[in-house]
Design a protein around this motif. Structure first.
Motif, PDB file in Angstrom:
ATOM      1  N   ARG A  31      22.479  -4.323   9.954  1.00  0.00           N
ATOM      2  CA  ARG A  31      23.630  -5.086  10.232  1.00  0.00           C
ATOM      3  C   ARG A  31      23.120  -5.861  11.533  1.00  0.00           C
ATOM      4  O   ARG A  31      23.286  -5.316  12.499  1.00  0.00           O
ATOM      5  CB  ARG A  31      25.017  -4.456  10.114  1.00  0.00           C
ATOM      6  CG  ARG A  31      26.112  -5.482  10.395  1.00  0.00           C
ATOM      7  CD  ARG A  31      27.430  -4.911  10.299  1.00  0.00           C
ATOM      8  NE  ARG A  31      28.471  -5.879  10.397  1.00  0.00           N
ATOM      9  CZ  ARG A  31      29.738  -5.593  10.593  1.00  0.00           C
ATOM     10  NH1 ARG A  31      30.109  -4.263  10.430  1.00  0.00           N
ATOM     11  NH2 ARG A  31      30.701  -6.394  10.764  1.00  0.00           N
ATOM     12  N   ARG A  64      28.735 -15.527  16.006  1.00  0.00           N
ATOM     13  CA  ARG A  64      29.865 -15.593  16.819  1.00  0.00           C
ATOM     14  C   ARG A  64      29.412 -16.726  18.201  1.00  0.00           C
ATOM     15  O   ARG A  64      28.397 -16.562  18.636  1.00  0.00           O
ATOM     16  CB  ARG A  64      30.252 -14.256  17.437  1.00  0.00           C
ATOM     17  CG  ARG A  64      31.634 -14.370  18.256  1.00  0.00           C
ATOM     18  CD  ARG A  64      32.200 -13.070  18.272  1.00  0.00           C
ATOM     19  NE  ARG A  64      33.357 -12.959  19.245  1.00  0.00           N
ATOM     20  CZ  ARG A  64      34.189 -11.855  19.715  1.00  0.00           C
ATOM     21  NH1 ARG A  64      33.530 -10.764  19.372  1.00  0.00           N
ATOM     22  NH2 ARG A  64      35.025 -11.974  20.383  1.00  0.00           N
ATOM     23  N   ASP A  98      32.999  -5.599  21.928  1.00  0.00           N
ATOM     24  CA  ASP A  98      33.719  -5.876  20.762  1.00  0.00           C
ATOM     25  C   ASP A  98      32.866  -5.715  19.390  1.00  0.00           C
ATOM     26  O   ASP A  98      32.969  -5.297  18.577  1.00  0.00           O
ATOM     27  CB  ASP A  98      34.360  -7.260  20.684  1.00  0.00           C
ATOM     28  CG  ASP A  98      35.293  -7.336  19.351  1.00  0.00           C
ATOM     29  OD1 ASP A  98      36.249  -6.492  19.255  1.00  0.00           O
ATOM     30  OD2 ASP A  98      35.091  -8.307  18.709  1.00  0.00           O
ATOM     31  N   ILE A  99      31.707  -6.544  19.472  1.00  0.00           N
ATOM     32  CA  ILE A  99      30.551  -6.524  18.530  1.00  0.00           C
ATOM     33  C   ILE A  99      30.164  -4.991  18.187  1.00  0.00           C
ATOM     34  O   ILE A  99      29.943  -4.514  17.028  1.00  0.00           O
ATOM     35  CB  ILE A  99      29.556  -7.439  18.833  1.00  0.00           C
ATOM     36  CG1 ILE A  99      30.113  -9.033  18.710  1.00  0.00           C
ATOM     37  CG2 ILE A  99      28.412  -7.139  17.764  1.00  0.00           C
ATOM     38  CD1 ILE A  99      29.196 -10.067  19.099  1.00  0.00           C
ATOM     39  N   GLU A 100      29.895  -4.231  19.363  1.00  0.00           N
ATOM     40  CA  GLU A 100      29.345  -3.025  19.262  1.00  0.00           C
ATOM     41  C   GLU A 100      30.324  -2.145  18.430  1.00  0.00           C
ATOM     42  O   GLU A 100      29.888  -1.158  17.729  1.00  0.00           O
ATOM     43  CB  GLU A 100      28.971  -2.522  20.644  1.00  0.00           C
ATOM     44  CG  GLU A 100      28.437  -0.983  20.754  1.00  0.00           C
ATOM     45  CD  GLU A 100      27.877  -0.505  21.995  1.00  0.00           C
ATOM     46  OE1 GLU A 100      27.150   0.114  21.978  1.00  0.00           O
ATOM     47  OE2 GLU A 100      28.478  -1.229  23.072  1.00  0.00           O
ATOM     48  N   SER A 102      32.087  -2.835  16.013  1.00  0.00           N
ATOM     49  CA  SER A 102      32.167  -3.123  14.480  1.00  0.00           C
ATOM     50  C   SER A 102      31.290  -2.827  13.704  1.00  0.00           C
ATOM     51  O   SER A 102      30.947  -2.740  12.612  1.00  0.00           O
ATOM     52  CB  SER A 102      31.999  -4.665  14.625  1.00  0.00           C
ATOM     53  OG  SER A 102      30.744  -5.471  14.811  1.00  0.00           O
ATOM     54  N   THR A 104      27.733  -2.713  14.352  1.00  0.00           N
ATOM     55  CA  THR A 104      26.430  -3.656  14.250  1.00  0.00           C
ATOM     56  C   THR A 104      25.286  -2.982  14.781  1.00  0.00           C
ATOM     57  O   THR A 104      25.432  -2.091  15.699  1.00  0.00           O
ATOM     58  CB  THR A 104      26.621  -4.921  15.301  1.00  0.00           C
ATOM     59  OG1 THR A 104      27.816  -5.567  14.571  1.00  0.00           O
ATOM     60  CG2 THR A 104      25.308  -5.620  15.274  1.00  0.00           C
TER      61      THR A 104
END
Length: 235
Positions: A31, A64, A98-100, A102, A104
């Protein structure tokens, strides 16, 4: 989550194409998210660099964008002139966290211009972003092919070394079909002047390819470290 910073020896060197190439190869089994902290020179609502990434990868990744400024200037100058809020390192670090969260696997952070282009009038740069993350992210440098790149690549490597940041390697983002003498010899000289390996050579014009041809070319043009099959030329 693995995080990689993608920067350049200047503008127009192929950062977005290289970012998309790394993302396309990784997306086969992971991902992937591409984060563009600051987009300049694009009006609100118009397609920017991330639209190119989405098109080239066949929309197999997430993207993003944090801040956009309409004038084609350094983010600090563009923010000041537009009256819009400037981008700060803390904003980027918060987005990365924040991405971490999710799930990813790989995050690619594509900068604007070079490593020391200012994000705001306090002098924060992409180098500060790399250093501010919980685990300082390795930096992939995208370089032009021709005369003058040895100097800008060496200066970028020196800036990274002074900040104790990892220089993962260099990729030439737009190599001409018929290279001149400087473009040919730079393939061997770039690792010498930067102290980091050459990790790929992508052809000029690749940004207009369809996703299938783009993926094939990315695989042939990037080193196994970046998920491809490219082998550096012998000195």
């Amino acid at each position: 989550m693995r995080t990689m910073i993608v920067t350049g020896t200047g503008t127009g060197v192929g950062k977005t194409v290289v970012t998309a190439a790394v993302a396309a190869l990784a997306a086969a089994g992971e991902r992937v998210v591409v984060l563009k902290p600051a987009q300049t020179g694009i009006e609100p609502g118009a397609p920017g660099d991330l639209a190119d990434v989405t098109r080239l990868t066949g929309a197999r990744i997430a993207t993003r964008e944090l801040a956009r400024y309409p004038e084609p200037l350094a983010p600090a100058t563009a923010a000041r002139r537009s009256g819009l809020p400037p981008l700060r390192v803390a904003d980027v670090a918060a987005a990365v966290a924040d991405i971490e969260g999710s799930g990813t696997d790989l995050l690619l952070v594509e900068g604007a211009g070079g490593m020391l282009v200012r994000l705001n009038d306090d002098g924060e740069t992409l180098a500060d972003v790399a250093a501010a993350l919980d685990a300082p992210a390795p930096v992939l440098v995208v370089a032009s092919a021709g005369l003058g790149v040895l100097n800008t690549a060496a200066l970028t490597a020196e800036a990274l070394a002074r900040r104790s940041l990892t220089h993962l390697g260099t990729v030439i983002g737009a190599y001409p079909e018929q290279p001149d003498l400087a473009e040919r010899t730079n393939l061997a000289d770039l690792p010498t002047v930067t102290g980091a390996p050459l990790l790929g050579v992508l052809p000029a014009g690749l940004g207009s390819a369809d996703p299938e041809r783009f993926l094939t070319t990315a695989r042939c043009g990037l080193h196994p470290v970046l998920g491809g099959q490219w082998v550096p030329p012998l000195p």
